[in-house]
Enzyme design. Sequence first.
Site, PDB file in Angstrom:
ATOM      1  CG  HIS A   1       5.684   7.766   6.145  1.00  0.00           C
ATOM      2  ND1 HIS A   1       4.718   7.479   7.101  1.00  0.00           N
ATOM      3  CD2 HIS A   1       6.065   6.568   5.651  1.00  0.00           C
ATOM      4  CE1 HIS A   1       4.548   6.154   7.167  1.00  0.00           C
ATOM      5  NE2 HIS A   1       5.361   5.586   6.304  1.00  0.00           N
TER       6      HIS A   1
ATOM      7  CD  GLU B   1       3.102  -1.160   7.601  1.00  0.00           C
ATOM      8  OE1 GLU B   1       3.236  -1.075   8.843  1.00  0.00           O
ATOM      9  OE2 GLU B   1       3.290  -0.200   6.851  1.00  0.00           O
TER      10      GLU B   1
ATOM     11  CG  ASP C   1      -0.282  -0.228   2.541  1.00  0.00           C
ATOM     12  OD1 ASP C   1       0.774  -0.899   2.585  1.00  0.00           O
ATOM     13  OD2 ASP C   1      -0.787   0.272   3.558  1.00  0.00           O
TER      14      ASP C   1
HETATM   15 NI    NI Z   1       6.605   0.997   5.385  1.00  0.00          NI
END
Ligand code: NI
Length: 394
Positions: free
Chosen positions: A366, A141, A83
Amino acid sequence: MTLPQDKLHTAVADVMNKVIAWRRHLHAHPELSFLEYNTAQFVYDALRPLPGLEVSRPTRTSVLAKLVGKKPGKTIALRADMDALPIQEEHDFDFVSQAPGVMHACGHDGHTAILLGVAMVLSELTDDLTGEVRLIFQHAEELYPGGAEELVRAGVMEGVDVVLGAHLWAPLPVGLVAVTPGPLLAAPDTFHITIRGSGGHAAEPQKTVDPIAVGAQVVVNLQHICSRYKDPFLPGVVSVTQFVAGTADNVIPETSLLAGTVRTFDRELREQIPEQMKRIVQGVCAAHGATMEWEYQLGYRAVVNNEAVTDRLRAILLREFGESGVTVAKPTMGGEDFSAYLAKVPGSFFLIGAGNTAAGIVHPHHHPRFTVDEAALAIGVRAYVRAVVEWWQA
Ligand code: NI
């Protein structure tokens, strides 16, 4: 079976063009957690033509591939997560995300491509195979309650002797893999606290119960948990990450919201912290005439690697990459739902270096400019294939 290292390296080299193309396709077409419909179909379509693989769809957006040998033996499971994240990508390479506001900013595109490469290499070796290899292409996840728990409920761990997973890791330079016996990633729990006071005119605070002033005291008092209540030898984090209140300069609001995360490894500490937090919040609110509403959500369990499996994995990786290619990773307070598999089966989660300062691959996971050094993909395929081949020999 035996597989000479040079034969393995040729087999891996033969699939790497495909692996890189797969990673770039997945990178350009990211999908959010629990919505990986096209990704799962893409994986399914890539696996279907490979000889000897039984491919199935245990949930709507996951894929399971089994390679069953002719002779009985151990079952080893490998897991990739698939994902992406709700982030607007800021790259300008030609496989940049085509989905506005969605990005593979954690490397799961690489994980999926690596495991597809492993499937390709191993599917050519079925004559030598004893036991079973189970390849788990997992959804979701990044979003609690996570895909791993669903897949465990769907039975993917039944009959498995050992489970391995890996994460491409930007803080680690490409060329290194890192193993960690014992605790690696924390249990990420979350809280939402509403403090209810009594609103009114900012010029007449005596007629109000100010939920911002009370909230500020709550934030300060919560710091006592890690500094005064907790055993200093047990890692733990309590972070207030949202403090939301108010609408105007001259209005004391009715409520304030405090939210954040608690990270622990120790099971007892994990149970104690919410009790201590609740007592503090209730006490501070009562002292000032406010009330509170309390919501606490337990997240994934901590990722605690099995020591024996990790020792074995380390020895295998040392044979594959040499002393200079294998290191030990320190635990971090991040979370991972790989722990759902570890609750069922002994296993180990390891890190594949994917950073490269000289090439500008320096951004954290991220981040809108996160990426991986694609040389790490071959290292991932080699690590998994070598691990499977050596585990079969046991
Ligand atoms: Ni990750």
